[in-house]
Design a protein around this motif. Sequence first.
Motif, mmCIF file in Angstrom:
data_model
loop_
_atom_site.group_PDB
_atom_site.id
_atom_site.type_symbol
_atom_site.label_atom_id
_atom_site.label_comp_id
_atom_site.label_asym_id
_atom_site.label_seq_id
_atom_site.Cartn_x
_atom_site.Cartn_y
_atom_site.Cartn_z
ATOM 1 N N TYR A 25 0.825 -1.208 0.000
ATOM 2 C CA TYR A 25 0.000 0.000 0.000
ATOM 3 C C TYR A 25 0.865 1.266 0.000
ATOM 4 N N ASP A 28 2.082 2.264 -3.362
ATOM 5 C CA ASP A 28 1.050 2.739 -4.283
ATOM 6 C C ASP A 28 0.963 4.260 -4.198
ATOM 7 N N GLY A 67 -5.352 -8.988 1.668
ATOM 8 C CA GLY A 67 -5.953 -7.748 2.136
ATOM 9 C C GLY A 67 -5.736 -7.525 3.610
ATOM 10 N N VAL A 91 -6.114 -3.579 -0.174
ATOM 11 C CA VAL A 91 -6.427 -4.761 -0.978
ATOM 12 C C VAL A 91 -5.292 -4.857 -1.994
ATOM 13 N N GLN A 93 -3.126 -5.323 -5.091
ATOM 14 C CA GLN A 93 -3.495 -5.012 -6.477
ATOM 15 C C GLN A 93 -4.034 -6.240 -7.215
ATOM 16 N N TYR A 95 -5.878 -8.497 -6.179
ATOM 17 C CA TYR A 95 -7.184 -8.941 -5.696
ATOM 18 C C TYR A 95 -8.249 -7.844 -5.758
ATOM 19 N N ARG A 96 -7.924 -6.718 -6.332
ATOM 20 C CA ARG A 96 -8.895 -5.629 -6.400
ATOM 21 C C ARG A 96 -10.044 -5.991 -7.339
ATOM 22 N N PHE A 101 -12.772 -6.126 -0.023
ATOM 23 C CA PHE A 101 -13.023 -5.100 0.994
ATOM 24 C C PHE A 101 -14.322 -5.393 1.737
ATOM 25 N N ALA A 131 -11.638 3.836 -4.267
ATOM 26 C CA ALA A 131 -11.933 3.579 -2.860
ATOM 27 C C ALA A 131 -13.207 4.304 -2.429
#
Length: 160
Positions: A25, A28, A67, A91, A93, A95-96, A101, A131
């Motif tokens: 995260y 990112d 996640g 989450v 990348q 598994y987005r 979530f 998000a």
Amino acid sequence: MFNIIEANLATPAHAAALVELLNHYAMDAMGGGEPLSDQVKNTLAAELHKRPTARVVLAFDGEIPAGLIICFEGFSTFACKPLLNLHDVVVHQSYRGKGLFRLMLQQVESIAQELGCCKLTMEVLEGNHVALVAYKANGFAGYDLVAGMGQAVFWQKKLF
């Protein structure tokens, strides 16, 4: 099928998953675009484990960390009840867009209900459109206390 659990940060696999996902995260754009420092990587799990108001939810795809939600218990003075703040939501990348979530949020809501919380709170960057859509779809919204005074904003003052 995902396995969603409340982490035990004394468990090496949980501690490693926490660091791996939070570092993902951090790298990112929405997390600042830089990896966590070695100091944070080496001490984060132990430091969070020491804090009784910290709750960590992990999602695994088999053995693969997918996640993470890090929460901290707070207190609503107006409701005179605890609240749970979602401090970090990750989450991976890979598994987005798979509903992860929502699954992790169900676990967070269960924890909040056990604590007797009156609400969940969170902050999110206004430019994080994906998000924002996910949070709104799961019942989150900005708030105001008095019509005409505007919505609450989240500020910070760095101390070091």
